[in-house]
Design a protein around this motif. Structure first.
Motif, PDB file in Angstrom:
ATOM      1  N   MET A 115       0.545  -1.017   0.026  1.00 30.40           N
ATOM      2  CA  MET A 115       0.040  -0.062  -0.009  1.00 30.40           C
ATOM      3  C   MET A 115       0.929   1.201  -0.208  1.00 30.40           C
ATOM      4  SD  MET A 115      -2.932   1.095   2.825  1.00 30.40           S
ATOM      5  CE  MET A 115      -4.175  -0.083   2.167  1.00 30.40           C
ATOM      6  N   LYS A 116       0.554   2.260  -0.536  1.00 32.25           N
ATOM      7  CA  LYS A 116       1.075   3.566  -0.959  1.00 32.25           C
ATOM      8  C   LYS A 116       0.963   4.136   0.394  1.00 32.25           C
ATOM      9  CE  LYS A 116       1.694   7.880  -3.879  1.00 32.25           C
ATOM     10  NZ  LYS A 116       0.986   8.359  -4.990  1.00 32.25           N
ATOM     11  N   THR A 117       2.432   4.835   0.648  1.00 29.74           N
ATOM     12  CA  THR A 117       2.378   5.772   1.917  1.00 29.74           C
ATOM     13  C   THR A 117       2.435   6.984   1.641  1.00 29.74           C
ATOM     14  OG1 THR A 117       3.704   3.747   3.336  1.00 29.74           O
ATOM     15  CG2 THR A 117       3.814   6.253   3.869  1.00 29.74           C
ATOM     16  N   LEU A 118       1.692   7.964   2.156  1.00 25.34           N
ATOM     17  CA  LEU A 118       1.579   9.405   1.914  1.00 25.34           C
ATOM     18  C   LEU A 118       2.391  10.006   3.253  1.00 25.34           C
ATOM     19  CD1 LEU A 118      -1.661   9.887   0.120  1.00 25.34           C
ATOM     20  CD2 LEU A 118       0.517   9.963  -0.780  1.00 25.34           C
TER      21      LEU A 118
ATOM     22  N   THR B 279      -8.173   2.705   9.899  1.00 26.34           N
ATOM     23  CA  THR B 279      -9.248   2.840   9.310  1.00 26.34           C
ATOM     24  C   THR B 279      -9.027   3.878   8.188  1.00 26.34           C
ATOM     25  OG1 THR B 279     -10.333   2.595  11.222  1.00 26.34           O
ATOM     26  CG2 THR B 279     -11.392   4.147   9.737  1.00 26.34           C
ATOM     27  N   LEU B 280      -8.319   4.970   8.272  1.00 28.77           N
ATOM     28  CA  LEU B 280      -7.954   6.010   7.269  1.00 28.77           C
ATOM     29  C   LEU B 280      -7.344   5.203   6.074  1.00 28.77           C
ATOM     30  CD1 LEU B 280      -6.492   8.864   9.674  1.00 28.77           C
ATOM     31  CD2 LEU B 280      -8.735   8.826   8.378  1.00 28.77           C
ATOM     32  N   ALA B 281      -6.272   4.310   6.393  1.00 36.92           N
ATOM     33  CA  ALA B 281      -5.811   3.775   5.015  1.00 36.92           C
ATOM     34  C   ALA B 281      -6.888   2.921   4.438  1.00 36.92           C
ATOM     35  CB  ALA B 281      -4.624   2.595   5.741  1.00 36.92           C
ATOM     36  N   ALA B 282      -7.721   2.131   4.826  1.00 37.13           N
ATOM     37  CA  ALA B 282      -9.029   1.426   4.185  1.00 37.13           C
ATOM     38  C   ALA B 282      -9.683   2.506   3.591  1.00 37.13           C
ATOM     39  CB  ALA B 282      -9.751   0.554   5.445  1.00 37.13           C
ATOM     40  N   ARG B 283      -9.870   3.806   3.890  1.00 39.71           N
ATOM     41  CA  ARG B 283     -10.907   4.561   3.114  1.00 39.71           C
ATOM     42  C   ARG B 283     -10.039   5.187   2.209  1.00 39.71           C
ATOM     43  NH1 ARG B 283     -13.528   7.775   8.720  1.00 39.71           N
ATOM     44  NH2 ARG B 283     -14.737   6.034   9.347  1.00 39.71           N
ATOM     45  N   THR B 284      -8.510   5.451   2.222  1.00 39.64           N
ATOM     46  CA  THR B 284      -7.773   6.223   1.357  1.00 39.64           C
ATOM     47  C   THR B 284      -7.287   5.530   0.271  1.00 39.64           C
ATOM     48  OG1 THR B 284      -6.012   6.613   2.817  1.00 39.64           O
ATOM     49  CG2 THR B 284      -7.696   8.212   2.863  1.00 39.64           C
ATOM     50  N   GLY B 285      -6.859   4.128   0.725  1.00 41.38           N
ATOM     51  CA  GLY B 285      -6.150   3.504  -0.217  1.00 41.38           C
ATOM     52  C   GLY B 285      -4.607   3.815   0.009  1.00 41.38           C
ATOM     53  N   ALA B 286      -4.246   4.408   1.028  1.00 42.42           N
ATOM     54  CA  ALA B 286      -2.797   4.866   1.167  1.00 42.42           C
ATOM     55  C   ALA B 286      -2.604   4.731   2.795  1.00 42.42           C
ATOM     56  CB  ALA B 286      -2.229   5.881   0.702  1.00 42.42           C
ATOM     57  N   ARG B 287      -1.472   4.460   3.026  1.00 39.06           N
ATOM     58  CA  ARG B 287      -0.994   4.631   4.703  1.00 39.06           C
ATOM     59  C   ARG B 287      -0.699   6.343   5.025  1.00 39.06           C
ATOM     60  NH1 ARG B 287      -2.623   0.622   8.074  1.00 39.06           N
ATOM     61  NH2 ARG B 287      -1.229   1.746   9.520  1.00 39.06           N
ATOM     62  N   LEU B 288      -1.327   7.011   5.752  1.00 36.41           N
ATOM     63  CA  LEU B 288      -1.161   8.259   6.030  1.00 36.41           C
ATOM     64  C   LEU B 288       0.006   8.179   7.348  1.00 36.41           C
ATOM     65  CD1 LEU B 288      -4.515   9.856   5.815  1.00 36.41           C
ATOM     66  CD2 LEU B 288      -2.908   9.484   4.016  1.00 36.41           C
TER      67      LEU B 288
ATOM     68  N   ASP C 162     -11.218  17.003   4.586  1.00 37.76           N
ATOM     69  CA  ASP C 162     -10.261  17.194   3.512  1.00 37.76           C
ATOM     70  C   ASP C 162      -8.934  16.472   3.426  1.00 37.76           C
ATOM     71  OD1 ASP C 162     -11.691  19.367   2.656  1.00 37.76           O
ATOM     72  OD2 ASP C 162     -10.802  20.768   3.948  1.00 37.76           O
ATOM     73  N   VAL C 163      -8.455  15.793   4.299  1.00 39.20           N
ATOM     74  CA  VAL C 163      -7.115  14.939   4.246  1.00 39.20           C
ATOM     75  C   VAL C 163      -7.593  13.891   3.564  1.00 39.20           C
ATOM     76  CG1 VAL C 163      -5.597  14.061   5.561  1.00 39.20           C
ATOM     77  CG2 VAL C 163      -5.969  16.090   6.489  1.00 39.20           C
ATOM     78  N   VAL C 164      -8.564  13.086   3.894  1.00 39.81           N
ATOM     79  CA  VAL C 164      -9.050  11.989   3.199  1.00 39.81           C
ATOM     80  C   VAL C 164      -9.282  12.116   1.903  1.00 39.81           C
ATOM     81  CG1 VAL C 164     -10.819  10.444   3.197  1.00 39.81           C
ATOM     82  CG2 VAL C 164      -9.804  10.966   5.512  1.00 39.81           C
TER      83      VAL C 164
ATOM     84  N   ALA D 181      -5.794  12.548   0.123  1.00 39.26           N
ATOM     85  CA  ALA D 181      -5.229  11.437  -0.200  1.00 39.26           C
ATOM     86  C   ALA D 181      -5.978  10.408  -1.338  1.00 39.26           C
ATOM     87  CB  ALA D 181      -5.396  10.790   1.152  1.00 39.26           C
ATOM     88  N   ARG D 182      -7.014  10.543  -1.223  1.00 36.85           N
ATOM     89  CA  ARG D 182      -7.579   9.476  -2.399  1.00 36.85           C
ATOM     90  C   ARG D 182      -7.325  10.123  -3.798  1.00 36.85           C
ATOM     91  NH1 ARG D 182     -13.830   9.521   0.263  1.00 36.85           N
ATOM     92  NH2 ARG D 182     -13.620   7.616   1.509  1.00 36.85           N
ATOM     93  N   ARG D 183      -7.272  11.602  -3.948  1.00 36.71           N
ATOM     94  CA  ARG D 183      -7.018  12.074  -5.234  1.00 36.71           C
ATOM     95  C   ARG D 183      -5.513  11.945  -5.551  1.00 36.71           C
ATOM     96  NH1 ARG D 183      -3.976  15.840  -7.119  1.00 36.71           N
ATOM     97  NH2 ARG D 183      -3.202  16.821  -5.056  1.00 36.71           N
ATOM     98  N   LEU D 184      -4.582  11.736  -4.304  1.00 33.52           N
ATOM     99  CA  LEU D 184      -3.280  11.541  -4.515  1.00 33.52           C
ATOM    100  C   LEU D 184      -2.868  10.113  -4.994  1.00 33.52           C
ATOM    101  CD1 LEU D 184      -1.446  13.585  -1.697  1.00 33.52           C
ATOM    102  CD2 LEU D 184      -1.511  14.057  -4.142  1.00 33.52           C
ATOM    103  N   VAL D 185      -3.743   9.202  -4.498  1.00 36.81           N
ATOM    104  CA  VAL D 185      -3.631   7.862  -4.897  1.00 36.81           C
ATOM    105  C   VAL D 185      -4.159   7.475  -6.326  1.00 36.81           C
ATOM    106  CG1 VAL D 185      -4.732   5.476  -4.302  1.00 36.81           C
ATOM    107  CG2 VAL D 185      -3.922   6.941  -2.472  1.00 36.81           C
ATOM    108  N   LEU D 186      -5.344   8.183  -6.826  1.00 38.35           N
ATOM    109  CA  LEU D 186      -5.755   7.952  -7.960  1.00 38.35           C
ATOM    110  C   LEU D 186      -5.460   8.554  -8.926  1.00 38.35           C
ATOM    111  CD1 LEU D 186      -9.737   7.632  -6.562  1.00 38.35           C
ATOM    112  CD2 LEU D 186      -7.945   5.677  -7.336  1.00 38.35           C
TER     113      LEU D 186
END
Length: 432
Positions: A1-4, A28-37, A311-313, A316-321
């Protein structure tokens, strides 16, 4: 999983809660965003200061600039203009996504930040800058993007709403209600920004900019605070079926937009009239959607942290996708009109001589200025004033809608009448 990598600037009430969420809810945040924050650091003035939530000591640093350059997402919760402005610009130049709750900076220099973010292709988000936990900016920019917003009215400062609500419910004078707000922690040691309307004006500028797709700065907002509101004003408003609220009002007019902040009489049955305590609410009017109401806690560490993390989530989703950043949706430059261009209604309180012909003279003066009286209430003090003078009459007038210029001229003319001892209050009326 990508790390931000996430950098946090500021560890006050809101910053501490954001740090807690990032650390405690990482899975939980990783599951929602697709990345480790990954929280890589927290910039503070003093690394050893006591805090509501204590993150691992190694995360605290005084080198905010180095921290910004190491991050994919920068969360700015320092407040104020500098060094927040410089650090945000540095983050943008570095290519980092920025999330901020800094209403003062956005109201003063938002256009510069938006333009820099657009040029760099990075995201600049600021849901937490207005009304705390209430999701209002994204609904305006996204959900209502296909509609035309005509007016936004908001109770966007919890301190002033608490004070006015306390005056309404207990009959307290302003100074006593402010003291209670300070004791309970709703008012700062220096409450000037709240009670003079400056905080609400900054938020009004942001709301107007987004609602009408134009640039509105803090200096464009006509601003009046609540310090002159008396217990007598509150009581008279209540007798007439109104409640007094400090409203930020942004509306689209022919030829431009108007943005103003002032104490306002609003019907008690209006949705904004029922907002109690330190809560906030924003009332939006749009051509197709009609009337919409957004209500919730407008301040506090946890509620505001909720808006920040939204806003962070999203970022993060935009950075992943993938995809370009987006700041605001400015498409035109509309002039910000002076308050004289507004049509509104007035509530005018005055102390007059109790003698024949007073009401007819006042009515004639209103007619001369093109202002129609809707209601007039008179209370006669038969015992005269405290010095044993002649009896006086307390008059309370509510007008029909007229131009601000005509109403202001009427008030000035009233002050010149020899039958008027004093004009005790002038408040605007909305929501009718």
């Amino acid at each position: 999983m990508k790390t931000l990598k996430v950098a946090l600037l500021g560890a006050g009430n809101v910053g501490s809660q954001v740090a807690r969420i990032l650390l405690d809810d990482a899975d939980t945040l990783a599951a929602r965003t697709g990345a480790r924050l990954e929280l890589v650091g927290i910039a503070v003035r003093n690394v050893d200061a006591p805090r509501e939530y204590a993150a691992p000591q190694a995360l605290y640093t005084t080198d905010a600039s180095a921290l910004v350059r190491s991050a994919d997402i920068v969360i700015e919760l320092m407040g104020g203009i500098e060094p927040a402005r410089t650090l945000i610009l540095e983050a943008i130049e570095h290519g980092a996504t920025v999330v901020t709750g800094n209403k003062a900076l956005l109201a003063v220099d938002g256009p510069t930040l938006y333009e820099k973010a657009d040029a760099a292709g990075v995201q600049l988000s600021y849901e937490a800058a207005v009304a705390g936990a209430i999701p209002i900016l994204r609904p305006i920019t996204d959900s209502l993007a296909g509609d035309k917003i005509t007016r936004v009215m908001g109770i966007v400062n919890g301190t002033t709403n608490f004070i006015l609500d306390a005056m309404d419910s207990t009959g307290a004078e302003f100074a006593d209600a402010l003291a209670e707000a300070t004791r309970l922690g709703y008012a700062e040691a220096d409450p000037t920004a709240d009670i003079e309307g400056h905080d609400a004006a900054a938020k009004g500028a942001i709301l107007a900019s987004l609602a009408f797709h134009t640039r509105v700065a803090l200096e464009d907002v006509n601003c009046q605070g609540i310090t002159a509101v008396t217990a007598g004003d509150i009581s008279s408003a209540k007798d007439a079926g109104y409640v007094i609220k400090l409203l930020a009002i942004a509306q689209k007019l022919d030829g431009g937009v108007s943005v103003r902040v002032h104490p306002t009489l609003i019907p008690r049955e209006h949705p904004l009239g029922a907002v109690r305590g330190a809560f906030n609410a924003v009332f939006v009017e749009a051509e197709s959607a009609g009337e919409l109401m957004f209500y919730g806690r407008g301040a506090g560490g946890s509620p505001t942290a909720s808006a920040v993390m939204g806003d962070v989530v999203s970022a993060a989703r935009r950075l992943v996708l993938g995809g370009p950043g987006r700041t605001d949706s400015t498409i035109e430059v509309l002039p910000v009109l002076p308050i004289d261009a507004v049509t509104t209604r007035y509530y005018i309180g005055m102390d007059a001589a109790d003698q024949p012909g007073v009401l007819s003279k006042i009515s004639a003066l209103f007619a001369e200025n093109g202002v129609s009286i809707e209601t007039m209430r008179q209370t006669v003090h038969r015992d005269g004033n405290e010095n044993g003078g002649p009896a006086t009459a307390e008059l309370r007038i509510v007008t029909h809608r007229a131009s601000e210029a005509a109403l202001a001229a009427t008030v000035e003319a009233i002050k010149g009448l020899d039958i008027i001892n004093s004009v005790t209050s002038v408040l605007r009326v909305e929501g009718v």
